[in-house]
Write a protein that holds these residues in place. Sequence first.
Motif, PDB file in Angstrom:
ATOM      1  N   MET A 116       0.615  -1.217   0.027  1.00 47.34           N
ATOM      2  CA  MET A 116      -0.034   0.209   0.011  1.00 47.34           C
ATOM      3  C   MET A 116       0.734   0.988   0.087  1.00 47.34           C
ATOM      4  O   MET A 116       1.989   0.970   0.494  1.00 47.34           O
ATOM      5  CB  MET A 116      -1.044  -0.029   1.141  1.00 47.34           C
ATOM      6  CG  MET A 116      -1.975  -1.128   1.168  1.00 47.34           C
ATOM      7  SD  MET A 116      -2.876  -0.894   2.928  1.00 47.34           S
ATOM      8  CE  MET A 116      -4.148  -2.260   2.398  1.00 47.34           C
ATOM      9  N   PRO A 117       0.218   2.232  -0.674  1.00 48.82           N
ATOM     10  CA  PRO A 117       1.073   3.699  -0.455  1.00 48.82           C
ATOM     11  C   PRO A 117       1.244   4.136   0.927  1.00 48.82           C
ATOM     12  O   PRO A 117       0.256   3.894   1.750  1.00 48.82           O
ATOM     13  CB  PRO A 117       0.360   4.546  -1.450  1.00 48.82           C
ATOM     14  CG  PRO A 117      -0.896   3.872  -1.450  1.00 48.82           C
ATOM     15  CD  PRO A 117      -0.935   2.675  -1.365  1.00 48.82           C
ATOM     16  N   GLY A 118       2.211   4.969   1.283  1.00 51.36           N
ATOM     17  CA  GLY A 118       2.379   5.382   2.589  1.00 51.36           C
ATOM     18  C   GLY A 118       3.753   4.902   3.103  1.00 51.36           C
ATOM     19  O   GLY A 118       4.646   5.107   2.549  1.00 51.36           O
ATOM     20  N   TYR A 119       3.773   4.995   4.392  1.00 50.87           N
ATOM     21  CA  TYR A 119       5.194   4.622   5.287  1.00 50.87           C
ATOM     22  C   TYR A 119       5.251   3.500   5.927  1.00 50.87           C
ATOM     23  O   TYR A 119       4.043   2.739   6.624  1.00 50.87           O
ATOM     24  CB  TYR A 119       5.214   5.910   6.436  1.00 50.87           C
ATOM     25  CG  TYR A 119       5.591   7.453   5.897  1.00 50.87           C
ATOM     26  CD1 TYR A 119       6.530   7.819   5.422  1.00 50.87           C
ATOM     27  CD2 TYR A 119       4.376   8.039   5.107  1.00 50.87           C
ATOM     28  CE1 TYR A 119       6.540   9.314   4.619  1.00 50.87           C
ATOM     29  CE2 TYR A 119       4.184   9.218   4.374  1.00 50.87           C
ATOM     30  CZ  TYR A 119       5.371   9.934   4.302  1.00 50.87           C
ATOM     31  OH  TYR A 119       5.425  11.174   3.858  1.00 50.87           O
ATOM     32  N   LEU A 120       6.482   2.786   6.260  1.00 46.11           N
ATOM     33  CA  LEU A 120       6.648   1.710   7.098  1.00 46.11           C
ATOM     34  C   LEU A 120       7.588   2.261   8.010  1.00 46.11           C
ATOM     35  O   LEU A 120       8.815   2.585   7.726  1.00 46.11           O
ATOM     36  CB  LEU A 120       6.922   0.695   6.119  1.00 46.11           C
ATOM     37  CG  LEU A 120       7.462  -0.746   6.959  1.00 46.11           C
ATOM     38  CD1 LEU A 120       6.146  -1.188   7.773  1.00 46.11           C
ATOM     39  CD2 LEU A 120       7.887  -1.763   6.129  1.00 46.11           C
ATOM     40  N   VAL A 121       7.258   2.094   9.360  1.00 47.21           N
ATOM     41  CA  VAL A 121       8.264   2.516  10.277  1.00 47.21           C
ATOM     42  C   VAL A 121       8.724   1.217  11.095  1.00 47.21           C
ATOM     43  O   VAL A 121       7.825   0.347  11.483  1.00 47.21           O
ATOM     44  CB  VAL A 121       7.439   3.397  11.466  1.00 47.21           C
ATOM     45  CG1 VAL A 121       8.421   3.549  12.410  1.00 47.21           C
ATOM     46  CG2 VAL A 121       6.838   4.499  10.804  1.00 47.21           C
ATOM     47  N   PHE A 122       9.928   1.021  11.281  1.00 50.88           N
ATOM     48  CA  PHE A 122      10.537   0.069  11.846  1.00 50.88           C
ATOM     49  C   PHE A 122      11.744   0.329  12.674  1.00 50.88           C
ATOM     50  O   PHE A 122      12.295   1.477  12.522  1.00 50.88           O
ATOM     51  CB  PHE A 122      10.889  -1.185  10.960  1.00 50.88           C
ATOM     52  CG  PHE A 122      11.916  -0.625   9.846  1.00 50.88           C
ATOM     53  CD1 PHE A 122      13.296  -1.063   9.859  1.00 50.88           C
ATOM     54  CD2 PHE A 122      11.315   0.175   8.510  1.00 50.88           C
ATOM     55  CE1 PHE A 122      14.146  -0.699   8.903  1.00 50.88           C
ATOM     56  CE2 PHE A 122      12.313   0.385   7.732  1.00 50.88           C
ATOM     57  CZ  PHE A 122      13.678  -0.051   7.833  1.00 50.88           C
ATOM     58  N   GLY A 123      12.534  -0.507  13.541  1.00 50.79           N
ATOM     59  CA  GLY A 123      13.421  -0.411  14.245  1.00 50.79           C
ATOM     60  C   GLY A 123      14.538  -1.409  14.219  1.00 50.79           C
ATOM     61  O   GLY A 123      14.296  -2.460  13.846  1.00 50.79           O
ATOM     62  N   SER A 124      15.415  -1.344  15.231  1.00 51.33           N
ATOM     63  CA  SER A 124      16.473  -2.157  15.272  1.00 51.33           C
ATOM     64  C   SER A 124      16.042  -3.324  16.119  1.00 51.33           C
ATOM     65  O   SER A 124      16.322  -4.440  16.179  1.00 51.33           O
ATOM     66  CB  SER A 124      17.892  -1.838  15.589  1.00 51.33           C
ATOM     67  OG  SER A 124      17.924  -1.223  16.751  1.00 51.33           O
ATOM     68  N   LEU A 125      15.234  -2.970  17.284  1.00 54.37           N
ATOM     69  CA  LEU A 125      15.157  -3.941  18.214  1.00 54.37           C
ATOM     70  C   LEU A 125      14.336  -5.042  17.886  1.00 54.37           C
ATOM     71  O   LEU A 125      14.513  -6.162  18.228  1.00 54.37           O
ATOM     72  CB  LEU A 125      14.361  -3.083  19.655  1.00 54.37           C
ATOM     73  CG  LEU A 125      14.229  -3.919  20.795  1.00 54.37           C
ATOM     74  CD1 LEU A 125      15.480  -4.354  21.334  1.00 54.37           C
ATOM     75  CD2 LEU A 125      13.437  -3.085  21.709  1.00 54.37           C
ATOM     76  N   ALA A 126      13.257  -4.837  16.927  1.00 55.86           N
ATOM     77  CA  ALA A 126      12.201  -5.871  16.677  1.00 55.86           C
ATOM     78  C   ALA A 126      13.219  -6.852  15.655  1.00 55.86           C
ATOM     79  O   ALA A 126      12.713  -7.854  15.175  1.00 55.86           O
ATOM     80  CB  ALA A 126      11.098  -5.244  16.107  1.00 55.86           C
ATOM     81  N   SER A 127      14.386  -6.528  15.322  1.00 55.83           N
ATOM     82  CA  SER A 127      15.277  -7.175  14.427  1.00 55.83           C
ATOM     83  C   SER A 127      16.355  -8.216  14.915  1.00 55.83           C
ATOM     84  O   SER A 127      17.127  -8.661  14.292  1.00 55.83           O
ATOM     85  CB  SER A 127      15.839  -6.314  13.415  1.00 55.83           C
ATOM     86  OG  SER A 127      15.015  -5.320  12.664  1.00 55.83           O
TER      87      SER A 127
END
Length: 294
Positions: A116-127
């Motif tokens: 979908m168009p828009g933004y995906l927010v993520f970080g290092s901790l959940a990786s």
Amino acid sequence: MKPYQVACFGEVLWDILPDKKLPGGAPMNVAYHLQKLGVPVAMISATGNDADGDDLRQVMVQLQLDTTFIQTDPRHETGKVYARLAATNEMQYEIVQPVAWDFIQASDRLKEIAKMPGYLVFGSLASRNEVSRETLLSLLDGGRTLVLDINLRPPHFTQELVELLLQHCHILKINEAELAQIGDWYKFPASMEERVRAFSQKYDISTIIVTLGDKGAALLMENAFYLHSGYKVTVADTIGSGDAFLAGFLYNRIVNTPPAVTLAYACALGALVASYHGGCPAYDPNEIIALMNK
């Protein structure tokens, strides 16, 4: 499927403070503030099949967060972080592992969200765990604008992981200490603006935000550099203030506000949340504008 303008991937958990427990996790905090500002958000995570998970889901519903993409892990407990306030007024965290959000499962529905168009927010901790990391990586080529809130929490990251995530990033949010630490890996220049520009060149990241605590924030965007000195408030705690900052920034990008105003608004929302307890406090968005106008 609902047209979610932002998808937030990662940890949902309980922040255990000396006198209470509060709902938290950086991606969930970002999602909470975005939905308060009227932005449709998909929160992608997992809780355990336990009382803490039930309580957390109930709180998310009360906060009007969409729980469609919160998975239930039958084998791992709901996430917890033990938090305490250090002498520097910064929070220190002990992050329990492994927990449910380390095992977010890939699915066709998540891949639909990623397209979908828009933004995906993520970080290092959940990786930090291979399962959630592989699920995240499967979502990064869907076409969304990728927003990396680097959020380095020792010992839950490696240089190799950070470099991998930086290669999948259009907008980077980083704090002053993280900028210094990663910049030292590559012997980038000492001055903040030069270091940010070197970062931008190395990883081809056109938008970099540096949060500076009570000193405000800096922004590199479209090759222009902006500084804001922040807003003075009486601090209750700093839990989630950086997440609120990021939500304020993304909201203004969505409505196409000029960069300098975007930075000011983000600083105001971050400061406002620091004047409340917890990462998801009740507040009126009009308070953001009131603080900017002081």
